[in-house]
Motif scaffolding. Sequence first.
Motif, mmCIF file in Angstrom:
data_model
loop_
_atom_site.group_PDB
_atom_site.id
_atom_site.type_symbol
_atom_site.label_atom_id
_atom_site.label_comp_id
_atom_site.label_asym_id
_atom_site.label_seq_id
_atom_site.Cartn_x
_atom_site.Cartn_y
_atom_site.Cartn_z
ATOM 1 N N SER A 66 0.872 -0.926 0.055
ATOM 2 C CA SER A 66 -0.058 0.001 -0.075
ATOM 3 C C SER A 66 0.759 1.409 -0.013
ATOM 4 C CB SER A 66 -0.963 0.151 1.154
ATOM 5 O OG SER A 66 -1.561 1.148 1.438
ATOM 6 N N GLN A 70 1.086 4.232 -3.187
ATOM 7 C CA GLN A 70 0.954 5.617 -2.586
ATOM 8 C C GLN A 70 2.228 6.188 -3.242
ATOM 9 O OE1 GLN A 70 -1.566 7.069 -1.306
ATOM 10 N NE2 GLN A 70 -2.947 5.395 -0.992
ATOM 11 N N ASP A 270 -10.408 12.809 -0.713
ATOM 12 C CA ASP A 270 -8.830 12.634 -0.422
ATOM 13 C C ASP A 270 -8.097 12.164 -1.777
ATOM 14 O OD1 ASP A 270 -6.520 11.815 0.761
ATOM 15 O OD2 ASP A 270 -7.270 9.891 1.476
ATOM 16 N N ILE A 272 -4.657 12.252 -4.549
ATOM 17 C CA ILE A 272 -3.219 12.368 -4.695
ATOM 18 C C ILE A 272 -3.056 13.383 -6.052
ATOM 19 C CG2 ILE A 272 -1.138 11.134 -5.367
ATOM 20 C CD1 ILE A 272 -2.313 8.630 -3.866
ATOM 21 N N SER A 291 -7.442 8.821 -3.916
ATOM 22 C CA SER A 291 -6.812 7.902 -2.927
ATOM 23 C C SER A 291 -7.527 6.358 -3.187
ATOM 24 C CB SER A 291 -6.472 8.356 -1.549
ATOM 25 O OG SER A 291 -5.553 9.458 -1.617
ATOM 26 N N GLY A 295 -5.877 2.787 -3.858
ATOM 27 C CA GLY A 295 -6.221 1.807 -2.536
ATOM 28 C C GLY A 295 -7.213 0.588 -3.083
#
Length: 584
Positions: A66, A70, A270, A272, A291, A295
């Motif tokens: 994870s 990211q 949320d 990125i 995200s 995820g």
Amino acid sequence: MSVHTRSEGQAGAGRQRNVAPPARWRRLAHWRLWRRRTLLVHLIGFALIVLVPALLFSAYLIVQFSQQQQEIAAAQVNDTADIISNAVDREIYGLLTSGRVLAASPTLVDDRLGQFHDRTAAALAGTFTTAELVDRNMNVLVDTQASFPSATERFGDEALVQKVLDTQQPSISGISFREKRGEFVYQVGLPIKYRAKVNYVLVLSKATTSFEAVIADRNLPSRWSAIIKDGAGKQVFAAVTSDGGTRARQISYDNPSIIEAIGNDGMGNDLIRASTVSNLSGWTTTVAVPSAVIGRPVMRSWLLLVGVGALLLAFSVALGITFGRRLADPILKLSQQAEKIGRGDPATMIATDIAEIAQVSKVLAQASRERREAEEQNRFLMREMSHRAKNQYALIAAIARRAANESADTTQFLATLSEALNSLARSADLLSSGGWHSVSMAELVKTQLQAFKSGNEQILHDGPAISLNATAAQTIGLALHELATNAAKYGALSCPDGHVAITWTCGEKLTLSWRESGGPSVTPPRHSGFGTLVTQKMTARGLGGSVDMDYAATGVVWVLTAPLDAVVPRQEAAEGGEAAKSGD
């Protein structure tokens, strides 16, 4: 009434005392069960001990995955923003290059604006680009969207033209809506110089929708979005990828946000994101991805881990139960086999394909057989001992009666009885060392005559090795002791020159002889006493044989002849009989 009441109270107390111990024992049993868990629990625990570290390690790998996802996503978003910004710059730079080519047209030198119009319109055909020639008074002299000459009108973006006139350098505008075109456009202004003076400004306008192909060529992953804003914060272009393609996004014109470009798709806010500012145009390119999108693989990994972990856990429990029962059943039978041995019941070997348990069961079965044999042997020995004791008691009673009849007084009776009992005790000692089964003739002779210096030159014995049974040992031992006592008192052992020779032979019968020599002259006794009773009558009757007693003047000769099966143990007698038959 009061007495009856107390009795009931006492009975109730007794019942409580009777109930309390079972409850305490049950608690103790539960405590022992907790401390000593079953094999099934141990196997399931072992499976969990093996499985849990693997699941924890997998979870650790997913956490690491994870974090890496990211980091990779952040790097990809940043790289994508740079790539899109560079692609937009190339698009703008291409427009600047086209404008420089058009601005260098010789038709503008001698003001052949009509020819410039036609050539420029032909050059820009199919490019979704229009060109306008603006003079220093902000009037549009040439417009490729209209025929030449066009109606005189003022150029809408005077700030762009004025900047080009002031700097004499190409300039890029922000986003504006051109009503004539009915769309949002961006514009590039280029100075047209003649003799170091800017006479005109060539303005190229292009629709912002042209950036859609630029972004589509980047092949953004699904759910990624990009937004381009000019220096004033107005939307140049926004796009979002879905269903395998990139499509433009209609969002706010003034100060739009990347969240608007993404849209309300339930992915949350949320994000990125990464932004890049172009050095050429001053525009800002922003790329973002929720995200939750990054995820998703992680979530799938977690769901897969949970699912696989649950399956493995169920499999481990089922495996533990299966093998637990497979192991517990023979172990339980093994404990039952041990309980049978403890109770003294026959315990046969259990059937199992587990080698170790089968070996233990085999040992327990063997132990059960040996125990039963030992118990049977003990019972036999007890019966034999009881029989021997009865015979001893009967013999002692007979000796006591004879001694009483033959003794003149109590002192003589006690002395005679004591000697007889000592002889029987010595024979019994020899028999006990052999399990009351047999004793050798030689050992019996040495033991009975030890008190008379057996083994020296006065007493000699010789004969083949032969074992005597308990009855023969006691009978012959008592006779030898009586003969030795008489010899010590009256015969060959009463003087230093006397000798006693004890010999025996065995064939179908046992022949045992006692010969005295070198002693005082022998005279036959006038009457038979206790010694005569023991050496002749009791011996002959006890062994089913005959005794020959000769009171020769040179020394007493005593010869016993008895059947072999009456003096040797039963097994040896049977073997001797078989040997005799085979010899015949």
